[in-house]
Every structure is written in C-alpha cells, then in structure tokens.
Design a protein around this motif. Structure first.
Motif, short mmCIF file in Angstrom:
data_model
loop_
_atom_site.label_atom_id
_atom_site.label_comp_id
_atom_site.label_asym_id
_atom_site.label_seq_id
_atom_site.Cartn_x
_atom_site.Cartn_y
_atom_site.Cartn_z
N GLU A 42 -7.08 -2.88 6.48
CA GLU A 42 -7.09 -1.68 7.30
C GLU A 42 -6.37 -0.50 6.65
OE1 GLU A 42 -4.08 -4.47 9.50
OE2 GLU A 42 -5.96 -4.68 8.36
N GLN A 43 -5.60 -0.79 5.58
CA GLN A 43 -4.94 0.29 4.85
C GLN A 43 -5.82 0.88 3.75
OE1 GLN A 43 -1.55 -2.12 3.67
NE2 GLN A 43 -0.20 -0.99 5.06
N ALA A 49 0.80 -1.23 0.00
CA ALA A 49 0.00 0.00 0.00
C ALA A 49 0.84 1.28 0.00
CB ALA A 49 -0.96 -0.01 1.19
N PRO A 50 1.90 1.40 0.80
CA PRO A 50 2.69 2.64 0.75
C PRO A 50 3.32 2.90 -0.62
CG PRO A 50 3.18 1.42 2.75
CD PRO A 50 2.37 0.50 1.88
N GLU A 110 0.56 4.12 -2.92
CA GLU A 110 0.29 5.53 -2.62
C GLU A 110 1.34 6.44 -3.25
OE1 GLU A 110 0.01 8.41 1.32
OE2 GLU A 110 -0.51 6.29 1.50
N PRO A 169 -8.89 2.37 3.68
CA PRO A 169 -9.50 3.70 3.80
C PRO A 169 -8.53 4.84 3.48
CG PRO A 169 -10.19 2.32 5.62
CD PRO A 169 -9.12 1.57 4.90
N ARG A 170 -7.32 4.79 4.01
CA ARG A 170 -6.36 5.84 3.71
C ARG A 170 -6.03 5.87 2.22
NH1 ARG A 170 -1.91 8.93 5.50
NH2 ARG A 170 -0.20 8.88 3.98
N LEU A 171 -5.78 4.69 1.64
CA LEU A 171 -5.44 4.64 0.22
C LEU A 171 -6.60 5.11 -0.64
CD1 LEU A 171 -3.25 3.91 -1.82
CD2 LEU A 171 -4.07 1.55 -1.78
N THR A 172 -7.81 4.78 -0.24
CA THR A 172 -9.00 5.25 -0.97
C THR A 172 -9.06 6.77 -0.98
OG1 THR A 172 -10.25 3.23 -0.48
CG2 THR A 172 -11.52 5.20 -1.03
N ASN A 173 -8.82 7.39 0.17
CA ASN A 173 -8.85 8.86 0.25
C ASN A 173 -7.79 9.48 -0.65
OD1 ASN A 173 -10.92 8.84 2.13
ND2 ASN A 173 -9.55 8.86 3.89
N VAL A 174 -6.61 8.89 -0.67
CA VAL A 174 -5.54 9.40 -1.53
C VAL A 174 -5.93 9.31 -3.00
CG1 VAL A 174 -3.17 8.95 -2.32
CG2 VAL A 174 -3.70 8.92 0.13
#
Length: 296
Positions: free
Chosen positions: A262-263, A234-235, A238, A265-270
């Motif tokens: 769990e990663q 995921a990082p 991103e 939501p953050r990746l979706t926002n990005v």
C-alpha cells in the motif's frame, strides 16, 4: 535459571521485533520457522530469570505491542517457560534450518551441512546470531528471487542498508564483479563482514562501511553502480531517493524493497518525479518490490 519467551510471529513483524529486542540489549534471540511453512514463525528469546521478574516481562511485551499496531496487527499471546540453566548458545541454533530460496539459492546457517537434496543450489552461509536473521523476511526473499531471475553477471553492485549482507553475498555468488555495502548500524557492518568471511570471498569482493549515501558515494569513486540494492523501509527509501542518481549509472537498475504494497503508489510518484521509471516487480503478502531505471 532462564525465561524463554515464545511469541507466534506474523512475517511483517520479524525485522521490527528483532531490531527492537536488540536495541534493548537482548541478543539471545531466534526465529523458528520451517521453509515449507514460511508464514508460521515463532520468535524465541532467552532472558536471565533473576533479571526479568514478572513485572519486567509484562513491560517488555507492552513495549513490543506498538510495533504490531504500526501494521494494523496485534501481538499474539506470549508464552514464558522457565528453564533450568539452559545453554542458550546451543539451544537457539536448533531452531534454524537450511532455507531454499527461489529456484537455486540456499541460505545455510553456518554450522549446518548442505542437505543432499539441495546440493546443486548456490549456498549462502550465514550466522543468524545477530539481529538481522538469515534472509527469511519476505522483502529479502523478493530481492533474492529478483537477483536470481536477472543475475548481475560482471556488474558493480551497491547495497544500501545491507543488514546481514545476504543480498550482497547472493549478488557475488550470481556473478557480480564487486559489492560495495553500507549500513548506518555498526552491528550490520559487523554481521556483513562476518558473513562475508564465512563464504570465503576473494579479498575486496565485498567492502562494507558504516554510513549511508554520503559514505557510498566516495566508495564508488566516481564510477556509479550498475545495480542498486535497497531493502529498507519505504519512508527511508523516499528520503534517500534524491541521491540515487549519484550512485546508479545511467543504464543501471535498482531493486527497492522493504515497502508495504500500500506504500508503493506514493513511493512510485516520488520516484517518477525524480526522473525514474518504476516497475512493480513482485509482492509477497503485504510486502512489495519495485525496480527503477532512468527515464528515457
């Protein structure tokens, strides 16, 4: 004499541990698992006994422990067996079996024959002798099943972080017109090339080069891909996401895996902030798969 390490393995740790062992110069490795019990796996590694006294073996296990801690896990208790001049080049192969995926795919270690009960499946021949395995990891299976659910018939496919090349091979087997693959690891480039040769692909159907986005863009030659495959952590997704618009067509879709649920939501926002519509397609255990398309 050889030491054989047997380490019960959580699926989340498979790719990380294989990568770490290979980075340490240990290439005599295999993952033992039965297709009917994919969560029950054992990492096997063969080490020359004269090079690996007890203190070195303890240090090896200690160096692997932080990889498990990253996922909030602990390494299982390792088992060490001393073997008399075992021919590891043959013995590790017995731990790989034909592996059915989805409704119609079969990942087949190259030295095995197709079992009669799987004769109607699309066969993807693989050599799992590299650090990239054959595609048993949940993130790879998620992508394979998504490809099967919506076959890329006639599409131009970009595979960013190709590893063993199994996703590109599956895309071609399911009707893709062309696959352009890149990976920053030279071993992945070699593994993908060798696995493409095993499957007797038409010349030029799959092209693979070492690199990342900066390599993929010129390979596409101004004609963005219809489908992007990106099975990496995921990082890294991103970090690469700002460049996706240059490699994926306006009507195209991307399959992004390698991420923990769990990663997502953050990746979706990005991704949404960069102009992508994101759909959570599927998950297996702690791993997830996202689909992206251009926002309308």
């Amino acid at each position: 004499m050889w030491w054989r390490l047997s380490l019960p393995l959580q699926p989340e740790l498979e790719e990380s541990l294989l990568w770490k062992l290979t980075a340490m110069g240990l290439h005599r490795v295999a993952v033992q698992h039965a297709p009917e019990a994919p969560d029950q796996r054992t990492l096997l590694a063969w080490l020359p006994a004269h090079e690996w006294p007890e203190d070195q073996r303890l240090q090896l296990i200690a160096s692997l422990s932080p990889l498990a801690e990253t996922f909030g896990l602990q390494l299982a208790t390792p088992r060490w067996d001393e073997l008399a001049d075992e021919d590891w080049s043959r013995s590790w192969k017995q731990h790989w079996q034909p592996d059915p995926v989805g409704k119609g795919l079969l990942i087949l270690p190259a030295w095995l024959s197709v079992p009669e009960e799987h004769a109607q499946r699309l066969v993807l021949k693989m050599d799992p002798g590299s650090a990239f395995g054959t595609g048993s990891h949940p993130t790879t299976r998620l992508c394979l099943e998504a490809l099967e659910a919506a076959p890329p018939q006639g599409l131009r496919v970009a595979d960013l972080g190709c590893g063993s090349g199994v996703l590109g091979l599956a895309a071609l087997g399911l009707g893709a017109r062309e696959v352009l693959a890149v990976d920053t690891d030279s071993l992945a480039v070699r593994a993908t090339s060798e696995n493409a040769a095993l499957n007797n692909l038409a010349s030029g159907a799959l092209r693979v080069h070492q690199g990342s986005l900066e390599t993929l863009e010129p390979l596409l030659a101004g004609k963005p891909a219809d489908l992007l495959l990106c099975n990496i952590l995921a990082p890294v997704i991103e970090a690469l996401a700002p460049g996706f618009q240059s490699i994926l067509s306006a009507q195209g879709r991307g399959l992004l895996s390698g991420l923990l649920v769990e990663q997502a939501p953050r990746l979706t926002n990005v991704l949404e902030a960069l102009g992508w519509s994101v759909q959570h397609l599927d998950s297996q255990g702690r791993w997830g798969l996202l689909e992206i398309r251009r926002q309308v």
